[in-house]
Design a protein around this motif. Sequence first.
Motif, PDB file in Angstrom:
ATOM      1  N   VAL A  18       0.832  -1.212   0.000  1.00  0.00           N
ATOM      2  CA  VAL A  18       0.000   0.000   0.000  1.00  0.00           C
ATOM      3  C   VAL A  18       0.867   1.262   0.000  1.00  0.00           C
ATOM      4  N   ILE A  19       2.002   1.206   0.677  1.00  0.00           N
ATOM      5  CA  ILE A  19       2.930   2.356   0.666  1.00  0.00           C
ATOM      6  C   ILE A  19       3.358   2.640  -0.773  1.00  0.00           C
ATOM      7  N   ASP A  20       3.729   1.600  -1.495  1.00  0.00           N
ATOM      8  CA  ASP A  20       4.181   1.761  -2.881  1.00  0.00           C
ATOM      9  C   ASP A  20       3.051   2.252  -3.788  1.00  0.00           C
ATOM     10  N   SER A  21       1.864   1.695  -3.599  1.00  0.00           N
ATOM     11  CA  SER A  21       0.723   2.092  -4.425  1.00  0.00           C
ATOM     12  C   SER A  21       0.387   3.571  -4.231  1.00  0.00           C
ATOM     13  N   VAL A  22       0.278   3.991  -2.981  1.00  0.00           N
ATOM     14  CA  VAL A  22      -0.058   5.394  -2.678  1.00  0.00           C
ATOM     15  C   VAL A  22       1.068   6.322  -3.141  1.00  0.00           C
ATOM     16  N   SER A  23       2.302   5.943  -2.880  1.00  0.00           N
ATOM     17  CA  SER A  23       3.454   6.771  -3.281  1.00  0.00           C
ATOM     18  C   SER A  23       3.483   6.979  -4.795  1.00  0.00           C
ATOM     19  N   THR A  24       3.306   5.879  -5.533  1.00  0.00           N
ATOM     20  CA  THR A  24       3.322   5.961  -7.002  1.00  0.00           C
ATOM     21  C   THR A  24       2.153   6.801  -7.508  1.00  0.00           C
ATOM     22  N   ALA A  25       0.969   6.570  -6.944  1.00  0.00           N
ATOM     23  CA  ALA A  25      -0.221   7.319  -7.367  1.00  0.00           C
ATOM     24  C   ALA A  25      -0.034   8.825  -7.153  1.00  0.00           C
ATOM     25  N   LEU A  26       0.476   9.199  -5.983  1.00  0.00           N
ATOM     26  CA  LEU A  26       0.695  10.615  -5.694  1.00  0.00           C
ATOM     27  C   LEU A  26       1.711  11.220  -6.662  1.00  0.00           C
ATOM     28  N   GLU A  27       2.723  10.452  -6.967  1.00  0.00           N
ATOM     29  CA  GLU A  27       3.757  10.899  -7.910  1.00  0.00           C
ATOM     30  C   GLU A  27       3.151  11.123  -9.307  1.00  0.00           C
ATOM     31  N   LEU A  28       2.181  10.281  -9.675  1.00  0.00           N
ATOM     32  CA  LEU A  28       1.544  10.373 -10.991  1.00  0.00           C
ATOM     33  C   LEU A  28       0.490  11.485 -11.071  1.00  0.00           C
ATOM     34  N   GLY A  29       0.129  12.048  -9.911  1.00  0.00           N
ATOM     35  CA  GLY A  29      -0.842  13.137  -9.921  1.00  0.00           C
ATOM     36  C   GLY A  29      -2.154  12.870  -9.213  1.00  0.00           C
ATOM     37  N   TYR A  30      -2.331  11.663  -8.673  1.00  0.00           N
ATOM     38  CA  TYR A  30      -3.525  11.396  -7.858  1.00  0.00           C
ATOM     39  C   TYR A  30      -3.498  12.320  -6.640  1.00  0.00           C
ATOM     40  N   ARG A  31      -4.672  12.792  -6.232  1.00  0.00           N
ATOM     41  CA  ARG A  31      -4.748  13.639  -5.032  1.00  0.00           C
ATOM     42  C   ARG A  31      -5.860  13.198  -4.084  1.00  0.00           C
ATOM     43  N   VAL A  32      -6.553  12.126  -4.442  1.00  0.00           N
ATOM     44  CA  VAL A  32      -7.660  11.614  -3.628  1.00  0.00           C
ATOM     45  C   VAL A  32      -7.324  10.192  -3.195  1.00  0.00           C
ATOM     46  N   ILE A  33      -7.315   9.953  -1.885  1.00  0.00           N
ATOM     47  CA  ILE A  33      -6.964   8.627  -1.346  1.00  0.00           C
ATOM     48  C   ILE A  33      -8.096   8.139  -0.456  1.00  0.00           C
ATOM     49  N   ASP A  34      -8.543   6.908  -0.679  1.00  0.00           N
ATOM     50  CA  ASP A  34      -9.644   6.321   0.087  1.00  0.00           C
ATOM     51  C   ASP A  34      -9.126   5.123   0.882  1.00  0.00           C
ATOM     52  N   THR A  35      -9.338   5.157   2.201  1.00  0.00           N
ATOM     53  CA  THR A  35      -8.940   4.041   3.054  1.00  0.00           C
ATOM     54  C   THR A  35     -10.074   3.751   4.044  1.00  0.00           C
ATOM     55  N   ALA A  36      -9.805   2.918   5.044  1.00  0.00           N
ATOM     56  CA  ALA A  36     -10.818   2.564   6.042  1.00  0.00           C
ATOM     57  C   ALA A  36     -10.131   1.944   7.249  1.00  0.00           C
ATOM     58  N   GLN A  37     -10.790   2.065   8.398  1.00  0.00           N
ATOM     59  CA  GLN A  37     -10.217   1.481   9.616  1.00  0.00           C
ATOM     60  C   GLN A  37      -9.992  -0.021   9.460  1.00  0.00           C
ATOM     61  N   ILE A  38     -10.945  -0.710   8.855  1.00  0.00           N
ATOM     62  CA  ILE A  38     -10.867  -2.174   8.767  1.00  0.00           C
ATOM     63  C   ILE A  38      -9.827  -2.637   7.747  1.00  0.00           C
ATOM     64  N   TYR A  39      -9.345  -1.751   6.883  1.00  0.00           N
ATOM     65  CA  TYR A  39      -8.305  -2.149   5.926  1.00  0.00           C
ATOM     66  C   TYR A  39      -6.962  -2.364   6.630  1.00  0.00           C
ATOM     67  N   GLU A  40      -6.849  -1.822   7.848  1.00  0.00           N
ATOM     68  CA  GLU A  40      -5.617  -1.934   8.635  1.00  0.00           C
ATOM     69  C   GLU A  40      -4.400  -1.433   7.851  1.00  0.00           C
ATOM     70  N   ASN A  41      -4.597  -0.320   7.147  1.00  0.00           N
ATOM     71  CA  ASN A  41      -3.479   0.259   6.392  1.00  0.00           C
ATOM     72  C   ASN A  41      -3.381   1.780   6.547  1.00  0.00           C
ATOM     73  N   GLU A  42      -4.164   2.333   7.477  1.00  0.00           N
ATOM     74  CA  GLU A  42      -4.170   3.795   7.621  1.00  0.00           C
ATOM     75  C   GLU A  42      -2.775   4.338   7.951  1.00  0.00           C
ATOM     76  N   ALA A  43      -2.037   3.642   8.813  1.00  0.00           N
ATOM     77  CA  ALA A  43      -0.695   4.119   9.194  1.00  0.00           C
ATOM     78  C   ALA A  43       0.239   4.143   7.987  1.00  0.00           C
ATOM     79  N   GLU A  44       0.149   3.111   7.144  1.00  0.00           N
ATOM     80  CA  GLU A  44       1.004   3.043   5.953  1.00  0.00           C
ATOM     81  C   GLU A  44       0.595   4.097   4.922  1.00  0.00           C
ATOM     82  N   VAL A  45      -0.716   4.299   4.791  1.00  0.00           N
ATOM     83  CA  VAL A  45      -1.200   5.355   3.889  1.00  0.00           C
ATOM     84  C   VAL A  45      -0.681   6.713   4.380  1.00  0.00           C
ATOM     85  N   GLY A  46      -0.756   6.929   5.694  1.00  0.00           N
ATOM     86  CA  GLY A  46      -0.254   8.177   6.278  1.00  0.00           C
ATOM     87  C   GLY A  46       1.242   8.355   6.058  1.00  0.00           C
TER      88      GLY A  46
END
Length: 267
Positions: A18-46
């Motif tokens: 998830v770190i790689d996915s979000v990092s790459t997306a932001l680099e490509l120009g994405y500015r909207v990120i959707d997560t959830a408590q139950i995904y157990e990835n909020e810390a990595e997204v942050g």
Amino acid sequence: MSVPAFGLGTFRLQGQVVIDSVSTALELGYRVIDTAQIYENEAEVGQAIAASGIAREELFITSKIWIANFAGDQLIESLKESLQKLRTDYLDLTLIHWPSPEDQVPVAEFMGALLEAKRLGLTRQIGISNFTIDLMKQAIAAVGAENIATNQIELHPYLQNRKVVEFAQRHGIQITSYMTLAYGEVLKDPLIEQIAQRLQATPAQVTLAWAMQSGYAVIPSSTRRANLQSNLGATALTLSDADMALIATLERGHRLTSPKGIAPAWD
């Protein structure tokens, strides 16, 4: 629209993935990120967001409150934990992830708590996810339709959820489509492939463009740079009325997500 039309989903992505996915997306120009408590990835997204160096005001971050956190003061406390993990002072959008099973916590109670979180400045907007027409009616009665930014639902060419869409749109509630590509099933659809070939686009681009042209926000996820880049191209694609009408014929009530003990009685 109160919710941006195109963003990145992070369902089922954890750890370095998830770190790689979000990092790459932001680099490509994405500015909207959707997560959830139950995904157990909020810390990595942050972590990925912090490392990107992108100013907070340029981003639109959504998370969702899990059903275990609905009662009493748990909702607001759990949201504060999510903010800590995501390394931000506020969310742009906070959703109720699923309705409370067997109405253990009444809709009015958790929607009231979510509206209070908005008043406290913990979230800019609030909304719902996986809500039926009856549950939307209860949510509207609790906080008013003007306070419900979106209903995030499973929606793709094989499950077009027209009754829910019509009710939500009539009340000014935007629809966010998740699983817009139906776990990749629609990418092999002959009709979608035919339209894609004619437009020199990918089946994913065609499907995402169909959803956005229908007025829905989309949050496709990917772990591959090429797919993240390609999906972004859907924002520049326009389908004809004839193409939109053809895709409308693919409806077949094919639901992919309905967790036992959690899912409501669908419309």
